[in-house]
Design an enzyme around this catalytic site. Structure first.
Site, PDB file in Angstrom:
ATOM      1  CB  ALA A 172      -1.100  -3.756  -4.477  1.00  0.00           C
ATOM      2  CG  PHE A 174       3.349  -6.704 -11.945  1.00  0.00           C
ATOM      3  CD1 PHE A 174       4.291  -7.705 -12.127  1.00  0.00           C
ATOM      4  CD2 PHE A 174       3.661  -5.420 -12.393  1.00  0.00           C
ATOM      5  CE1 PHE A 174       5.518  -7.437 -12.738  1.00  0.00           C
ATOM      6  CE2 PHE A 174       4.873  -5.144 -13.002  1.00  0.00           C
ATOM      7  CZ  PHE A 174       5.804  -6.163 -13.179  1.00  0.00           C
ATOM      8  CD  GLU A 201      -4.620  -3.915 -13.485  1.00  0.00           C
ATOM      9  OE1 GLU A 201      -4.147  -3.177 -14.366  1.00  0.00           O
ATOM     10  OE2 GLU A 201      -4.585  -3.636 -12.257  1.00  0.00           O
ATOM     11  NE  ARG A 202       0.320  -5.691 -15.788  1.00  0.00           N
ATOM     12  CZ  ARG A 202       1.419  -5.035 -16.101  1.00  0.00           C
ATOM     13  NH1 ARG A 202       2.558  -5.328 -15.492  1.00  0.00           N
ATOM     14  NH2 ARG A 202       1.413  -4.099 -17.018  1.00  0.00           N
ATOM     15  CB  SER A 251       5.693   2.360 -13.288  1.00  0.00           C
ATOM     16  OG  SER A 251       4.426   2.958 -13.556  1.00  0.00           O
ATOM     17  CB  CYS A 306      11.184  -1.347  -6.668  1.00  0.00           C
ATOM     18  SG  CYS A 306      10.901  -1.622  -4.909  1.00  0.00           S
ATOM     19  CD  GLU A 406      12.092   0.411 -12.210  1.00  0.00           C
ATOM     20  OE1 GLU A 406      12.321  -0.126 -11.115  1.00  0.00           O
ATOM     21  OE2 GLU A 406      11.109   1.140 -12.415  1.00  0.00           O
TER      22      GLU A 406
END
Length: 520
Positions: A172, A174, A201-202, A251, A306, A406
């Site tokens: 997944a 962030f 992890e963020r 990304s 996104c 982006e």
């Protein structure tokens, strides 16, 4: 009598708020393996900090290989029995999970805001859009139906059925700590698979709550497992033979790596990646409605979506509306996401803020004009926050870095064309195809646009056309790798495979023959 024989999942008696409050008291987040929370023996940890204050919220372990293997073994063992659980019972587990998610909606949203930075109303939307996918999982049987032809040949019937794959995994991003995980494991397990979920992890605190709710509904142990970490955990997933399918959102750099390595190792991979979404404004559009929608879609979530509209294509005389758009952007309130009337919260990390500001700076170097500059914005009450204000860059050209890359921040690039045909041509030359929108009061123009534009998700007078889960998320071109999309019917197809049976119940004895069998 038949329905009484099907075991219903038990209802938990745990209090409404205990799930969220219990897991968030743990500053060192735990893995969730085989139905229980397990303290990691990690030697490497990731700090999660409140992006508005830099306060340490929690620490995320880099899961060890041994811990990860334990999760894989638990999922593999659980699959042997979970795939045999009737689909009606699996749906009832989804109903129980749905109830728990609704009860903890607000605590999940607060956790998102605390870790990711988005405003609380936006975080509530994050949770709701995930809940909507779980709602669809409660009726997954309609998408699991097979195909049959009776008497395809004399005394022969052929029928195809959908069966689960086995152990699946999700990675997944962030920016949507609840919605994206809920795109992944609920549908997978409703289809009969077992799952290994790797949160970002963020922003891993919300996933700890999601795991707690799994435990609360007494889902059989090992059906869903959460393992933390960074790239090392990603590589564990991609290299594990038992993992049959991998879902990823993030990304292009990470998505291409995951798709290539995963498919090389024989896995199904669905990888949703980058985007540069264009909003086309025609002169016949309702001006106030178009500008409000454009500003909301460009700057909402501080541009960390996104599906954000990051490019505005003004056609003909609509170019005269740009000053009004800039004035609307100036009035947006920038503050911590949990503050009243916040419009933009902080960027999730200092590193992302630095990248956004660097790309804004490149635009003037490349010849564009910055009409509104959000760099260096200060919020008095939160001086340490990772804030970037709304930014409008005028006269952007396709060769500029601010267009080619982006930005993933509250930055709107302005492009001018003379005709709708030129707008469509401009969009179609872009490498990405996640989403686009047109604002017009002319049905013929709208129909021409939807027919000719080469983008997977199109909004007509609607700025962020993310389909509801009875459909699928259908970005295209360089925005996706893999041929099966997230959720909806395509999602069910991703998490299942066909099994086709040809059955003969003869009334006469077949004579021995070595010729190729044919059906008559």
């Amino acid at each position: 009598f038949f329905f009484l024989m099907i075991r219903r999942p038990p209802r938990s008696t745990q209090s409404r708020s205990s799930a969220a409050s219990d897991v968030y008291k743990r500053q060192n987040l735990k893995n969730f393996i085989n139905g229980r929370f397990v303290e990691s023996k990690a030697t490497k940890w990731f700090d999660i900090r409140n992006p508005a204050t830099q306060e340490l919220v929690s620490r995320v372990p880099q899961t060890t290989r041994e811990e990860y293997n334990e999760a894989v073994n638990a999922a593999k063992e659980a699959f042997a029995t979970w795939k045999e659980v009737p689909i009606l019972v699996r749906q009832r587990y989804m109903m129980e999970y749905l109830r728990k998610l609704r009860e903890n909606h607000e605590e999940l949203a607060k956790t998102i805001t605390r870790e990711q930075g988005k405003t609380l109303p936006d975080a509530r939307g994050d949770v709701l859009r995930g809940i909507e996918v779980v709602e669809q999982c409660c009726t997954v049987s309609s998408h699991m139906m097979g195909e049959t032809i009776d008497n395809i040949s004399k005394n022969i019937d052929t029928y195809s059925i959908r069966v689960p794959l086995g152990v699946c995994a999700g990675i997944a991003p962030f920016n949507f700590p609840v919605m994206i995980p809920l795109w992944m494991y609920p549908l997978a397990i409703a289809c009969g698979n077992t799952y290994i979920m790797k949160p970002s992890e963020r922003v891993a605190g919300a996933s700890a709550i999601l795991a707690q709710l799994i435990q609360d509904i007494d889902l059989p142990k090992g059906v869903v497992n959460f393992v933390h970490g960074g790239k090392e955990t990603v590589d564990f997933i991609l290299e594990t033979e038992e993992v049959r399918a991998v879902s990823f959102v993030g990304s292009n750099q990470a998505g291409e790596y995951i798709y290539n390595k995963g498919t090389q190792n024989g896995k199904r991979v669905q990888s949703n990646m980058g985007a540069k979404n264009h909003g086309v404004i025609l002169p016949d559009a309702e001006k106030e409605d178009a500008l409000n929608n454009l500003a909301g879609a460009a700057f909402g979530a501080s541009g960390q979506r996104c599906m954000a509209l990051s490019v505005a294509v003004f056609v003909g005389e609509s170019k005269n509306w740009v000053p009004e758009l800039v004035e609307k952007a100036k009035k947006l309130k920038i503050t911590a996401g949990d503050q009243p009337n916040a419009d933009l919260g902080p960027i999730t990390s200092p590193e992302l803020k630095q990248k956004i500001e660097e790309l804004i700076g490149s635009s003037s170097q490349d010849g564009a004009r910055i009409l509104l500059d959000g760099r260096g914005v200060q919020v008095k009450e939160f001086p340490k926050g990772n804030f970037v204000g709304p930014t409008v860059i005028d006269n952007v050209q396709p060769n500029m870095r601010c267009y080619k890359e982006e930005i993933f921040g509250p930055v709107l690039c302005i492009v001018y064309v003379d005709t709708l045909d030129q707008a469509i041509e401009f969009i179609n030359k872009n490498q990405w195809g996640n989403g686009t929108a047109i604002f017009t009061s002319n049905g013929a123009n709208a129909r021409k646009f939807q027919h000719e534009v080469e983008v997977g998700q199109i909004g007509i007078n609607l700025p962020i056309p993310v389909p509801l889960p009875m459909f699928s998320f259908t970005g295209n071109k360089k925005s996706i790798r893999g041929d099966l999309n997230f959720y909806g019917k395509a999602g069910v197809h991703f998490f299942t495979q066909w099994k086709t049976i040809t059955a003969r119940w003869p009334s006469t004895i077949q004579q021995l023959s070595t010729a190729m069998p044919i059906m008559k």
